[in-house]
Design a protein around this motif. Structure first.
Motif, PDB file in Angstrom:
ATOM      1  N   ILE A 194       0.838  -1.198   0.000  1.00 14.62           N
ATOM      2  CA  ILE A 194       0.000   0.000   0.000  1.00 14.62           C
ATOM      3  C   ILE A 194       0.876   1.251   0.000  1.00 14.62           C
ATOM      4  CG2 ILE A 194      -1.768   1.264   1.281  1.00 14.62           C
ATOM      5  CD1 ILE A 194      -2.699  -1.452   2.391  1.00 14.62           C
ATOM      6  N   ILE A 195       1.968   1.197   0.771  1.00 20.44           N
ATOM      7  CA  ILE A 195       2.924   2.310   0.783  1.00 20.44           C
ATOM      8  C   ILE A 195       3.547   2.471  -0.599  1.00 20.44           C
ATOM      9  CG2 ILE A 195       5.123   3.122   1.738  1.00 20.44           C
ATOM     10  CD1 ILE A 195       4.334   1.649   4.347  1.00 20.44           C
ATOM     11  N   GLY A 196       3.896   1.330  -1.224  1.00 20.10           N
ATOM     12  CA  GLY A 196       4.461   1.377  -2.577  1.00 20.10           C
ATOM     13  C   GLY A 196       3.501   1.982  -3.578  1.00 20.10           C
ATOM     14  N   ALA A 197       2.220   1.607  -3.471  1.00 19.49           N
ATOM     15  CA  ALA A 197       1.209   2.159  -4.377  1.00 19.49           C
ATOM     16  C   ALA A 197       1.036   3.656  -4.156  1.00 19.49           C
ATOM     17  CB  ALA A 197      -0.117   1.432  -4.176  1.00 19.49           C
ATOM     18  N   ALA A 198       1.072   4.094  -2.880  1.00 19.22           N
ATOM     19  CA  ALA A 198       0.918   5.517  -2.568  1.00 19.22           C
ATOM     20  C   ALA A 198       2.075   6.336  -3.139  1.00 19.22           C
ATOM     21  CB  ALA A 198       0.822   5.708  -1.061  1.00 19.22           C
ATOM     22  N   ILE A 199       3.295   5.801  -3.018  1.00 21.77           N
ATOM     23  CA  ILE A 199       4.466   6.499  -3.575  1.00 21.77           C
ATOM     24  C   ILE A 199       4.343   6.612  -5.084  1.00 21.77           C
ATOM     25  CG2 ILE A 199       6.963   6.337  -3.939  1.00 21.77           C
ATOM     26  CD1 ILE A 199       7.147   5.003  -1.181  1.00 21.77           C
ATOM     27  N   GLN A 200       3.838   5.546  -5.715  1.00 23.55           N
ATOM     28  CA  GLN A 200       3.687   5.552  -7.170  1.00 23.55           C
ATOM     29  C   GLN A 200       2.640   6.568  -7.617  1.00 23.55           C
ATOM     30  OE1 GLN A 200       3.869   1.680  -9.018  1.00 23.55           O
ATOM     31  NE2 GLN A 200       2.383   2.267 -10.573  1.00 23.55           N
ATOM     32  N   ILE A 201       1.603   6.740  -6.809  1.00 24.05           N
ATOM     33  CA  ILE A 201       0.560   7.722  -7.143  1.00 24.05           C
ATOM     34  C   ILE A 201       1.119   9.140  -7.049  1.00 24.05           C
ATOM     35  CG2 ILE A 201      -1.625   8.715  -6.373  1.00 24.05           C
ATOM     36  CD1 ILE A 201      -2.448   5.858  -5.547  1.00 24.05           C
ATOM     37  N   VAL A 202       1.909   9.393  -5.998  1.00 25.10           N
ATOM     38  CA  VAL A 202       2.483  10.728  -5.793  1.00 25.10           C
ATOM     39  C   VAL A 202       3.582  11.022  -6.808  1.00 25.10           C
ATOM     40  CG1 VAL A 202       3.694  12.229  -4.163  1.00 25.10           C
ATOM     41  CG2 VAL A 202       1.891  10.689  -3.346  1.00 25.10           C
ATOM     42  N   PHE A 203       4.390   9.983  -7.126  1.00 27.62           N
ATOM     43  CA  PHE A 203       5.493  10.142  -8.089  1.00 27.62           C
ATOM     44  C   PHE A 203       5.310   9.131  -9.219  1.00 27.62           C
ATOM     45  CE2 PHE A 203       7.153  11.117  -3.812  1.00 27.62           C
ATOM     46  CZ  PHE A 203       7.499  12.458  -3.994  1.00 27.62           C
ATOM     47  N   PRO A 204       4.431   9.388 -10.183  1.00 30.46           N
ATOM     48  CA  PRO A 204       4.103   8.428 -11.244  1.00 30.46           C
ATOM     49  C   PRO A 204       5.300   7.848 -12.006  1.00 30.46           C
ATOM     50  CG  PRO A 204       2.613  10.303 -11.307  1.00 30.46           C
ATOM     51  CD  PRO A 204       3.677  10.653 -10.336  1.00 30.46           C
ATOM     52  N   PRO A 205       6.380   8.602 -12.249  1.00 27.07           N
ATOM     53  CA  PRO A 205       7.501   7.999 -12.984  1.00 27.07           C
ATOM     54  C   PRO A 205       8.209   6.880 -12.211  1.00 27.07           C
ATOM     55  CG  PRO A 205       7.611  10.410 -13.047  1.00 27.07           C
ATOM     56  CD  PRO A 205       6.601  10.047 -12.017  1.00 27.07           C
TER      57      PRO A 205
END
Length: 365
Positions: free
Chosen positions: A177-188
């Motif tokens: 979930i943390i990984g998904a949140a980071i990906q949402i904030v920083f899409p690249p």
């Protein structure tokens, strides 16, 4: 090498390490095959992501077909990673419903294949440019469905873990979930799959540590955990405690008459009854082949007596319909202060149990 590639390569290393660990004990723990399948599937998914970097050159028409096939595999296999993980952590509890669990990822696989032509999940155009399709979110929801089942199952069993273990388990569950949140904030920066890879490894290490604390057959805490808890309680607790010791009567006769599978089922049911009847009152353990124990730190032994009364009534109820009769010899002892007395209390409870067992034998003669 960009950050995403570095994370993917690190994830591959973690997964290979996890697969090697799980494979070493596959023969003694057949359920590990589900974990290995989950890790191998995730390796393939990450492999498709790595390969996609090699075939995403804009304007190169020869890379269009490989680019689309790579995405078909990635989208199609993503939910299966979490499906296999769910099968690993839930053991046999959902065997009867497993055929229904095939349905979501089967539909997802079909939609992934169709997306090669119609672009529902993804679209790779004539210039080899990747874009998300109109129902892209459905693929993510499909994967989250299975991961959600993992979370629900583990949360339901949370009370079975020691209080000190629960924060670690919750952190492991939160890693993707943390990984998904980071990906949402920083899409690249694609951190979802590395998060799942790390979670897989951590969960395997956590489950193996738990394996040595719990009895495989009944799911109760084992003897080594019982002795550790006695020692800890005697050291830190100054209040009262009650020890209950139970022995399954004539287990050998049940094994000889009905078969060892029925004997095992009897032990499982005895452990389950103890766990339920003493819920909120004490911790249940399997401390020997046919022997169980409960540790309670309630102020008064009255609550233990109520649990024992409930246990007796539940055994009578079970024996009205149970295929193999269940009988328990029970002994218990209470101490006013745990400090320096708890092991003596255990010995007293054990002696009381054997006295009860002998009286029950004489009564059957």
């Amino acid at each position: 090498m960009n950050a995403t590639l570095e994370l993917d390569v690190l994830s591959v290393v973690l997964l290979i390490f996890a697969i090697a660990l799980a494979s070493r004990s596959l023969q003694s723990k057949p359920n590990n095959r589900w974990y290995i399948l989950s890790a191998v599937t995730l390796l393939i998914v990450i492999g498709t992501e790595l390969f996609a970097y090699q075939v995403d050159d804009i304007g190169v028409s020869s890379q269009i077909a490989p680019h689309r096939i790579t995405n078909v595999l990635g989208f199609g296999l993503s939910p299966i990673v979490c499906y296999f993980l769910f099968r690993y952590i839930s053991h046999t509890k959902y065997q009867q419903r497993s055929k229904w669990l095939f349905l979501p990822f089967s539909i997802n696989g079909l939609l992934s294949i169709l997306s090669y032509f119609n672009g529902w999940y993804f679209y790779v155009d004539a210039m080899n440019v990747y874009r998300r399709g109109p129902i892209f979110a459905l693929a993510t929801l499909n994967m989250l469905f299975y991961y959600g089942l993992c979370i629900v199952f583990l949360v339901k069993t949370l009370r079975a873990y020691e209080a000190s273990d629960r924060p670690l388990l919750l952190f492991i569950l939160a890693t993707p979930i943390i990984g998904a949140a980071i990906q949402i904030v920083f899409p690249p920066v694609l951190t979802l799959w590395p998060g799942i890879a790390l979670s897989l490894l951590l969960f395997y290490l956590f489950s193996q540590e738990q394996y040595y604390s719990f009895d495989v057959l009944t799911g109760l805490r084992n003897r080594s955990t019982f002795m550790r808890d006695l020692s800890d309680l005697q050291r830190i607790c100054k209040g009262p405690a009650t020890i209950v010791v139970c022995d399954v009567n004539e287990l050998k006769k049940a094994n000889d008459t009905y078969g060892h599978a029925s004997g095992d089922a009897l032990l499982v049911h005895a452990g389950g009854l103890l766990e339920r009847c003493f819920r909120g009152v004490g911790k249940a353990y399997r401390i020997g082949g046919d022997e169980f124990a409960v540790i309670s730190t309630k102020e008064e032994p009255l609550e233990v007596e109520r649990s024992l009364s409930l246990l007796e009534s539940q055994i009578k109820l079970y024996n009205k319909t149970g295929p193999v009769p269940l009988s328990l010899a029970i002994g218990w002892s209470w101490c006013e202060s745990c400090g320096g007395n708890l092991f003596n209390t255990y010995v007293a409870a054990d002696n009381n149990m054997y006295d009860t067992k002998e009286k029950m034998k004489q009564g059957r003669r």
